[in-house]
Enzyme design. Structure first.
Site, PDB file in Angstrom:
ATOM      1  N   ARG A 240      11.982   3.730   1.296  1.00 17.41           N
ATOM      2  CA  ARG A 240      11.601   2.654   2.135  1.00 17.41           C
ATOM      3  C   ARG A 240      13.184   1.931   2.175  1.00 17.41           C
ATOM      4  O   ARG A 240      13.605   1.495   1.250  1.00 17.41           O
ATOM      5  CB  ARG A 240      10.617   2.037   1.871  1.00 17.41           C
TER       6      ARG A 240
ATOM      7  N   HIS B 296       7.821   6.026  10.287  1.00 13.51           N
ATOM      8  CA  HIS B 296       7.261   6.222   9.040  1.00 13.51           C
ATOM      9  C   HIS B 296       6.134   7.327   9.119  1.00 13.51           C
ATOM     10  O   HIS B 296       5.113   7.170   9.645  1.00 13.51           O
ATOM     11  CB  HIS B 296       6.333   4.765   9.010  1.00 13.51           C
TER      12      HIS B 296
ATOM     13  N   LYS C  68      24.008  -6.357  -7.186  1.00 11.78           N
ATOM     14  CA  LYS C  68      25.146  -6.497  -7.595  1.00 11.78           C
ATOM     15  C   LYS C  68      26.148  -5.796  -6.639  1.00 11.78           C
ATOM     16  O   LYS C  68      27.469  -5.329  -6.665  1.00 11.78           O
ATOM     17  CB  LYS C  68      25.568  -5.885  -8.894  1.00 11.78           C
TER      18      LYS C  68
ATOM     19  N   ARG D 290       0.825  -1.081  -0.040  1.00 10.07           N
ATOM     20  CA  ARG D 290       0.010   0.022  -0.025  1.00 10.07           C
ATOM     21  C   ARG D 290       0.772   1.329  -0.018  1.00 10.07           C
ATOM     22  O   ARG D 290       0.411   2.183  -0.849  1.00 10.07           O
ATOM     23  CB  ARG D 290      -1.110  -0.080   1.081  1.00 10.07           C
ATOM     24  N   THR D 291       1.846   1.211   0.836  1.00 10.39           N
ATOM     25  CA  THR D 291       2.632   2.599   0.778  1.00 10.39           C
ATOM     26  C   THR D 291       3.299   2.981  -0.650  1.00 10.39           C
ATOM     27  O   THR D 291       3.163   4.192  -1.087  1.00 10.39           O
ATOM     28  CB  THR D 291       3.795   2.564   1.622  1.00 10.39           C
TER      29      THR D 291
HETATM   30  C1  NCD Z   1       3.517  -0.792   8.016  1.00 10.16           C
HETATM   31  C2  NCD Z   1       4.937  -0.634   7.756  1.00 10.16           C
HETATM   32  O1  NCD Z   1       5.625  -1.138   6.631  1.00 10.16           O
HETATM   33  O2  NCD Z   1       5.621  -0.178   8.541  1.00 10.16           O
HETATM   34  N1  NCD Z   1       2.592  -0.950   6.957  1.00 10.16           N
HETATM   35  C3  NCD Z   1       2.333   0.119   6.045  1.00 10.16           C
HETATM   36  O3  NCD Z   1       3.226   1.137   5.744  1.00 10.16           O
HETATM   37  N2  NCD Z   1       1.138   0.395   5.870  1.00 10.16           N
HETATM   38  C4  NCD Z   1       3.326  -1.615   9.154  1.00 10.16           C
HETATM   39  C5  NCD Z   1       3.669  -3.089   8.978  1.00 10.16           C
HETATM   40  O4  NCD Z   1       4.501  -3.337   8.294  1.00 10.16           O
HETATM   41  O5  NCD Z   1       3.264  -3.789  10.011  1.00 10.16           O
END
Ligand code: NCD
Length: 309
Positions: free
Chosen positions: A105, A133, A83, A55-56
């Site tokens: 990320r 986050h 690599k 989703r992110t």
């Molecule tokens: C979270 C994450 O990746 O930190 N999910 C998200 O971004 N919607 C929480 C999780 O992975 O549990």
């Protein structure tokens, strides 16, 4: 407005409210037949994802596209990272290609800070290790405000794997800035060292806290980050810290149930609770797009931003 969004602590109260107010305007465009705004036409946003995400990543991509930016999606798998290319060399490549913003990320806490030192463009932290986050915290705050009308004075209970959760850390910081009272409920093994210094109360008794909560935010048990056993069995965890139908009944009438996703249905949250009208889980996802549009709009120089850095 700040230059990068690396931590929820970067946002003072005014900036945080500016993002939330701007997100309301962005959400209004989603109900139009043409959802696109020309704001970021000609700008390039790179999604740099070193960790799996559904989703992110999609949310940032949708947000950038709705603002008419050119979007480049980079995932570490299948790139020169496999690599052995370093984050610094990848950053220099992105810089040479003229990225205006990089959404990162990364499994290591702090990676977005290093990236921000090497790039001229804007850096947005989309989750770094177990650290932060911030856009998740913003979309959660947006969801609370739209469902409950305010954030100031709300009693928010965050339950579960706080130790591995960047969502919990960013939420605690932002909610404190916005005047909510946060209680963390977790087994002692899943609380980080130094949690006493966080602006939150700690409890080990979920049943005692639920009747006094306006919001319950359930966290995923992050098994991929566990190299040890942090609780006896899954059943025992659910019994003590899971949100089931009985516990849902203990919440005040107006209270909402949140989860950032992805969920372990049947573990931290029962399926009937996840799918109940009290749950805002699907709303959180749609609000995420509006909030990320607002963040990119403000950081990439949309009007209405304030200079304070
Ligand atoms: C979270 C994450 O990746 O930190 N999910 C998200 O971004 N919607 C929480 C999780 O992975 O549990």
């Amino acid at each position: 407005m700040i230059r990068h969004l690396l931590s929820a602590a970067d946002l003072g109260r005014d900036d945080a409210l500016l993002v939330l107010d701007t997100a309301i305007e962005m959400a209004a465009t989603a109900s139009r037949s043409v959802k696109k705004l020309p704001t970021l036409r000609g700008r390039t946003v790179v999604n740099l994802f070193y960790e799996d995400s559904t989703r992110t990543r999609i949310s940032f991509e949708a947000a950038a596209k709705r603002l008419s930016a050119d979007v480049i999606n980079f995932s570490a798998k299948g790139s020169s990272v496999s690599k052995g290319e370093s984050l610094k060399d990848t950053a220099l490549t992105l810089q040479a290609m003229g990225a205006d913003a990089v959404v990162i990320r990364h499994p290591e806490s702090g990676a977005p800070y290093r990236l921000a030192q090497w790039l001229d463009g804007v850096v947005i932290n989309a989750g770094d290790g177990t650290h932060e986050h911030p856009t998740q915290a913003l979309l959660d705050a947006y969801t609370m405000r739209s469902r409950l009308g305010r954030i100031d004075g709300l009693r928010v209970t965050i339950v579960g794997d706080v130790l591995h959760s960047r969502v919990a850390r960013s939420n605690v910081l932002l909610l404190d800035t916005l005047g909510a009272e946060v209680t963390l409920v977790a087994p002692p093994t899943l609380l980080p060292v130094g949690v006493e210094a966080w602006p939150a109360t700690v409890s080990y008794d979920l049943d005692a806290v639920l009747p006094k909560s306006d919001v319950v935010m359930m966290l995923r048990v992050q098994r991929e980050r566990m190299n040890d056993s942090y609780f006896p069995t899954q059943r025992e965890y659910s019994r003590r810290y899971g949100l089931d139908v009985r516990r849902l009944g203990a919440l005040p009438e107006h209270a909402i149930v949140m989860h950032p996703g992805p969920m372990n249905r049947g573990m931290e949250i029962a399926p009937q609770v996840a799918d109940s009208p009290r749950s805002t889980i699907v709303e959180q996802v749609s609000n995420g797009v509006s909030v990320r549009m607002a963040v990119m709009y403000l950081l990439l120089g949309g009007s209405g931003s304030k200079e304070n850095s």
